[in-house]
Write a protein that holds these residues in place. Sequence first.
Motif, short mmCIF file in Angstrom:
data_model
loop_
_atom_site.label_atom_id
_atom_site.label_comp_id
_atom_site.label_asym_id
_atom_site.label_seq_id
_atom_site.Cartn_x
_atom_site.Cartn_y
_atom_site.Cartn_z
N LEU A 89 -73.63 -83.41 32.51
CA LEU A 89 -72.75 -82.46 31.82
C LEU A 89 -73.56 -81.41 31.06
O LEU A 89 -74.46 -81.73 30.29
CB LEU A 89 -71.84 -83.21 30.83
N PHE A 90 -73.22 -80.13 31.28
CA PHE A 90 -73.88 -79.01 30.60
C PHE A 90 -72.92 -78.52 29.50
O PHE A 90 -71.85 -78.00 29.78
CB PHE A 90 -74.18 -77.90 31.60
N VAL A 91 -73.32 -78.71 28.25
CA VAL A 91 -72.51 -78.24 27.12
C VAL A 91 -73.00 -76.87 26.69
O VAL A 91 -74.17 -76.69 26.37
CB VAL A 91 -72.59 -79.22 25.93
N ILE A 92 -72.09 -75.89 26.70
CA ILE A 92 -72.43 -74.52 26.28
C ILE A 92 -71.68 -74.21 24.99
O ILE A 92 -70.44 -74.26 24.95
CB ILE A 92 -72.04 -73.50 27.38
N GLN A 136 -73.64 -75.22 41.57
CA GLN A 136 -74.50 -76.40 41.76
C GLN A 136 -73.74 -77.72 41.59
O GLN A 136 -74.33 -78.79 41.55
CB GLN A 136 -75.67 -76.36 40.75
N ASN A 137 -72.42 -77.61 41.40
CA ASN A 137 -71.56 -78.80 41.18
C ASN A 137 -71.86 -79.50 39.86
O ASN A 137 -71.60 -80.70 39.72
CB ASN A 137 -71.71 -79.81 42.33
N GLN A 138 -72.40 -78.76 38.89
CA GLN A 138 -72.67 -79.35 37.58
C GLN A 138 -71.43 -79.19 36.69
O GLN A 138 -70.91 -78.08 36.54
CB GLN A 138 -73.86 -78.67 36.91
N PRO A 139 -70.91 -80.29 36.10
CA PRO A 139 -69.77 -80.14 35.18
C PRO A 139 -70.19 -79.38 33.93
O PRO A 139 -71.28 -79.58 33.41
CB PRO A 139 -69.38 -81.57 34.85
N VAL A 140 -69.30 -78.49 33.45
CA VAL A 140 -69.61 -77.65 32.29
C VAL A 140 -68.52 -77.80 31.23
O VAL A 140 -67.32 -77.74 31.55
CB VAL A 140 -69.73 -76.16 32.70
N LEU A 141 -68.93 -78.00 29.99
CA LEU A 141 -68.01 -77.99 28.85
C LEU A 141 -68.39 -76.82 27.95
O LEU A 141 -69.51 -76.75 27.45
CB LEU A 141 -68.10 -79.30 28.06
N VAL A 142 -67.46 -75.88 27.76
CA VAL A 142 -67.71 -74.70 26.94
C VAL A 142 -67.01 -74.89 25.59
O VAL A 142 -65.79 -75.02 25.53
CB VAL A 142 -67.19 -73.41 27.63
N GLY A 143 -67.79 -74.91 24.50
CA GLY A 143 -67.22 -75.10 23.17
C GLY A 143 -67.01 -73.78 22.46
O GLY A 143 -67.91 -72.94 22.39
N THR A 144 -65.79 -73.56 21.94
CA THR A 144 -65.49 -72.34 21.18
C THR A 144 -65.02 -72.70 19.78
O THR A 144 -64.70 -73.86 19.50
CB THR A 144 -64.38 -71.52 21.87
N ASP A 158 -71.67 -78.59 15.35
CA ASP A 158 -72.54 -78.27 16.49
C ASP A 158 -73.08 -79.54 17.13
O ASP A 158 -73.13 -79.69 18.35
CB ASP A 158 -73.71 -77.38 16.05
N ASN A 159 -73.50 -80.49 16.28
CA ASN A 159 -74.04 -81.76 16.80
C ASN A 159 -72.97 -82.57 17.54
O ASN A 159 -73.26 -83.24 18.53
CB ASN A 159 -74.60 -82.61 15.65
N GLN A 160 -71.72 -82.49 17.04
CA GLN A 160 -70.62 -83.20 17.72
C GLN A 160 -70.40 -82.63 19.11
O GLN A 160 -70.16 -83.36 20.07
CB GLN A 160 -69.34 -83.09 16.89
N LEU A 161 -70.47 -81.29 19.21
CA LEU A 161 -70.29 -80.65 20.52
C LEU A 161 -71.41 -81.07 21.46
O LEU A 161 -71.18 -81.45 22.60
CB LEU A 161 -70.25 -79.13 20.36
N ARG A 162 -72.64 -81.00 20.98
CA ARG A 162 -73.80 -81.43 21.79
C ARG A 162 -73.65 -82.88 22.24
O ARG A 162 -74.00 -83.25 23.36
CB ARG A 162 -75.08 -81.30 20.97
N ILE A 212 -62.96 -75.52 28.99
CA ILE A 212 -63.15 -74.73 27.77
C ILE A 212 -62.39 -75.43 26.65
O ILE A 212 -61.21 -75.74 26.80
CB ILE A 212 -62.60 -73.30 27.93
N ALA A 213 -63.07 -75.71 25.56
CA ALA A 213 -62.43 -76.48 24.49
C ALA A 213 -62.83 -75.97 23.12
O ALA A 213 -63.96 -75.52 22.92
CB ALA A 213 -62.80 -77.96 24.61
N THR A 214 -61.89 -76.02 22.19
CA THR A 214 -62.24 -75.76 20.79
C THR A 214 -62.87 -77.03 20.22
O THR A 214 -63.11 -77.98 20.94
CB THR A 214 -60.98 -75.38 19.97
N ASN A 215 -63.10 -77.06 18.92
CA ASN A 215 -63.86 -78.17 18.32
C ASN A 215 -63.20 -79.54 18.48
O ASN A 215 -63.81 -80.55 18.15
CB ASN A 215 -64.03 -77.90 16.82
N MET A 216 -61.95 -79.56 18.97
CA MET A 216 -61.27 -80.83 19.15
C MET A 216 -61.90 -81.64 20.29
O MET A 216 -61.61 -82.82 20.45
CB MET A 216 -59.79 -80.58 19.44
N ALA A 217 -62.79 -81.02 21.08
CA ALA A 217 -63.29 -81.64 22.32
C ALA A 217 -63.74 -83.08 22.15
O ALA A 217 -64.64 -83.37 21.39
CB ALA A 217 -64.44 -80.81 22.86
#
Length: 752
Positions: A405-408, A294-302, A419-423, A348-353
């Motif tokens: 942006l879709f944060v997963i 759908q062309n939606q940017p995605v940020l995956v937090g690990t 968690d709030n920082q990632l959101r 895909i990013a760790t908590n440093m995102a």
Amino acid sequence: MGKIFEFLGLTVGCITHDISDAARKKAYASDITYGTNNEFGFDYLRDNMKFTHEQLSQRPFNFAVIDEVDSILIDEARTPLIISGPTEDNSELYNKINKLIPKLGSEDFEKDEKSRTVTLTEAGTNKVEELLIKAGLLEQDSNLYDLENVHLIHHINQALKAHQLFSKDTDYMIKNNQILIIDDFTGRALEGRRYSEGLHQALEAKENVTVQNENQTLASVTFQNYFRLYPKISGMTGTAMTEAEEFFDIYKLDVVEIPPNKPKCRKDEEDEIYRTAEEKYQAIITQIEESHKQNQPVLVGTVSIEKSELISSMLKKKKIKHHVLNAKYHEEEAFIISQAGVAGAVTIATNMAGRGTDIMLGGNAEMLIAGIDEKLSKAEYDKKVASIKSDVQNNKNIAIAAGGLFVIGTERHESRRIDNQLRGRSGRQGDPGKSKFYLSLEDDLMRIFASERIGSILQKLGLGHGEAIYHPMISKALERAQQKVESRNFEIRKNLLRYDDVASEQRKVIYEQRSEIMASDNLSEMTEDMWKQLNEELVRTNLEDKSCLEEADIESLEREVFRIYGVHESFAEFVGVEVNHDAIITRLDEIVEGVFVSKAEEYSKEVMQIAEKRFLLLTLDQLWKDHLHALDHLRQGINLRAYGQKDPLNEYKREAFGLFEQMLGSIRELAVTRLAHMHLKLSDEDGSKALSDYQPKIEMHESRIDPAEENLQSKITSFQQEAWGKVGRNEKCPCGSEKKYKQCHGRLVSGM
């Protein structure tokens, strides 16, 4: 900001790791100084190891403004900053013990993941003893808990921790044949930081990289106590409300919530919970695939490098183009994050995102413009800039139409703030966005803190493979689990602070004394006070409560006077029917005054002033280092006092105070002894200058030589070994350092 401040007439400095001492001092002298918390803390410790005021970098503390204040004052407050020096090489022992640990089974130790502890069982202790005997590290009839084997227990415990509690690419990573700690909260590699008490060496042995020497603490401070040195502190962060109680309790700071300048349009969806991690990851990949189409940017937090690379490998199988951002790719952080808002981008990013870089929908035009070839003509450059801005705007429109942006989140962190920082990476400045967390019962937080209750709920519901559940009760259970961890971490930090406050008060006394010594041009008065106090102690120790000749230990006093001052003197004339204490002290003061007057006459007052300053600082530093070592040992075992119905903290305070008083007495005695036995051999380099024609310099075979005195001519300092007579190599050094002679003045003399 620096450019704005300079335009307003203020000076601005910036502290980085690799700048020179002169540049560092200039930066601190500015009206506003920028720097990291680590650099500020280490500069404070380094300044209190310098020898002159001219060498100091920092000026008196005034006002600290802390960005990401929750990260610095809370997340990083559990670990003190430590400057350390190497001790003896035990690398071979770490490697030998490391080979034994894999031979232990699960029945040989008990592991508690909540408190991050692992201990040997009785069966495990017996097995370890057998293995140590076979390896030749333990005598056949010896016991692991015999006094001479205490060091082995320490090494076994650290090796057990390294193997059972610490995971590669989660807690640490390997880079350039080194173990680098990964910060729990930011996901960044902590360059130059090492675990203490031999744990880092145990990890090096485990991963078969070069085992570096253990270190001994030379100076230490927590961020809590460092920043509380500032008369005023303030800070900013987007996620402080959950820690408002701690900010007020520890720092007396109120937390004020400021509403956003534009209404939040982000949609925060309920968590999706699966039975297994495999099902969870499949659901995440499916969601990424849908959003990408759908062309939606995605940020995956690990939460770790390992998890980010697992998702990366799954996306590669699906042939979905993506960027991975973790501690391994730290240098690329700003650029990757700046373009994470491009339509269809998967990051895909760790908590440093996102720390320090906004994710802008459509991409960051400034970053792209910065990469334009500088050799282009002005017309070509302007055309390229206009093209980039147009592309970014079009891309932004596509991203907004796709939902922003879709944060997963791939699992919950132990702290709600993370968690709030990632959101918070999504839905910035009124942009649309979405966030959602995918969880499983196999996640660490769920498994350790909340799995039993939630597991029974899922069982009753009879969930099939690949099915998820959304339930407010489960979200509440998770929140309680996070609150539990946050409360525990708060207690750890408070407890650390209670103990560090004891050392902090002592640190202030020592550092103030150092500053006073460095600021003074004439220390003869301070030196005189020291030897007069020492004389009173000598008389009191040897003659106190002894009123007649038979009881008085005059010979002991005479031996001590000779040991400390190198002077043979009889005090028998002062002992008759009664012991005349005052007369002995007066006589002793006259003798010692004569010693120092003769030194000043022999070497000049100028040389004595340099010598007094140097010896006092060296002695103070040496004994403060030993005192910190003693406090470390005291701290490690003090909790056992609870078994005797005693409060460990009160016991620590009481014993630490006793150790501190003892150290102050030792500083007095050792400094006076060194000065009294000091012998300077003056050299005239060109053979023509007389002593009065040049300024002298004192070199000591101790630790550091003051570079500020490089213009002074060279002398060699030695101690009057002949005054002590013949001393055995393994006997205690007569200087009073408590070291063996071969490790103290025996080493100094032989090295000259």
